[in-house]
Design a protein around this motif. Sequence first.
Motif, mmCIF file in Angstrom:
data_model
loop_
_atom_site.group_PDB
_atom_site.id
_atom_site.type_symbol
_atom_site.label_atom_id
_atom_site.label_comp_id
_atom_site.label_asym_id
_atom_site.label_seq_id
_atom_site.Cartn_x
_atom_site.Cartn_y
_atom_site.Cartn_z
ATOM 1 N N TYR A 27 0.843 -1.201 0.000
ATOM 2 C CA TYR A 27 0.000 0.000 0.000
ATOM 3 C C TYR A 27 0.877 1.249 0.000
ATOM 4 N N THR A 28 0.341 2.340 -0.553
ATOM 5 C CA THR A 28 1.005 3.641 -0.488
ATOM 6 C C THR A 28 0.019 4.664 0.073
ATOM 7 N N GLU A 31 -2.077 7.836 -4.952
ATOM 8 C CA GLU A 31 -1.506 8.057 -6.279
ATOM 9 C C GLU A 31 -1.477 9.528 -6.648
ATOM 10 N N VAL A 41 -1.761 -1.217 -3.794
ATOM 11 C CA VAL A 41 -0.941 -1.486 -4.977
ATOM 12 C C VAL A 41 -1.072 -2.950 -5.354
ATOM 13 N N SER A 42 -1.009 -3.809 -4.338
ATOM 14 C CA SER A 42 -1.172 -5.247 -4.545
ATOM 15 C C SER A 42 -1.930 -5.816 -3.357
ATOM 16 N N LYS A 54 3.813 -5.529 -9.523
ATOM 17 C CA LYS A 54 3.010 -4.349 -9.185
ATOM 18 C C LYS A 54 3.810 -3.341 -8.369
ATOM 19 N N ILE A 58 5.334 1.371 -8.667
ATOM 20 C CA ILE A 58 4.949 2.459 -7.771
ATOM 21 C C ILE A 58 5.648 3.748 -8.198
#
Length: 215
Positions: A27-28, A31, A41-42, A54, A58
């Motif tokens: 996770y981030t 975006e 993200v995955s 994936k 990023i």
Amino acid sequence: MAKATAALMDTAKASRKSSNQYRMAVYTFGEKAEDTKLLEVSSLTDNLDQVQTKASKIGLMSIPWQGYDNDQQTDFDRALKNIGNLMGTAGTGASAGSPEKILFFVSDGVGDAYKPSTCTKKTTSGRCQEPIDTTQCEVLKNKGYRIAVLYTTYLPLPTNDWYKKWISPFQSEIPTRMQSCASPGLYFEVSPSQGIEDAMNALFLKIVSTPRLAS
């Protein structure tokens, strides 16, 4: 960071005893600045090749213009709370039905979010710039999660007036707060441009070689 996260999958694949021993998700903070959120993200999977592909894509969060939303794009409290809701119940790691839950947290340690009443430092129009508030870290650890923290050093900007007024007063607290967020022995500090991949691999190998004792 993307390269290091992707490379970590090679370490995990090389160290696992069975194809489904580890499951990972990435996770981030988002975006784009117009929609900051915990971005998946995955999703959680034991297909580490998929995670690797994936994670390698990023990119930096985009922003429509300088100063957008008062630069409040790093809400640690919200991100850690939400990741805790996603990770589920922590197990002992003794069986597939009782998996241990580990959070890898990689950051420069400075939160920047709208937090007018609970900020640990002074605010400006509700904008809270602070070394990470470890409250949510403690919530996760109390739930049985282990937190591995990789602190990418927040570099001083001694000629920048904003830095001198708002960040410099707590610069020395940033690494200590990040270390406080981490579980014992699971803290590394590296420069923003060097050592991230090696540190992530070292943290992972330390985790998998140190079984958790459950009462």
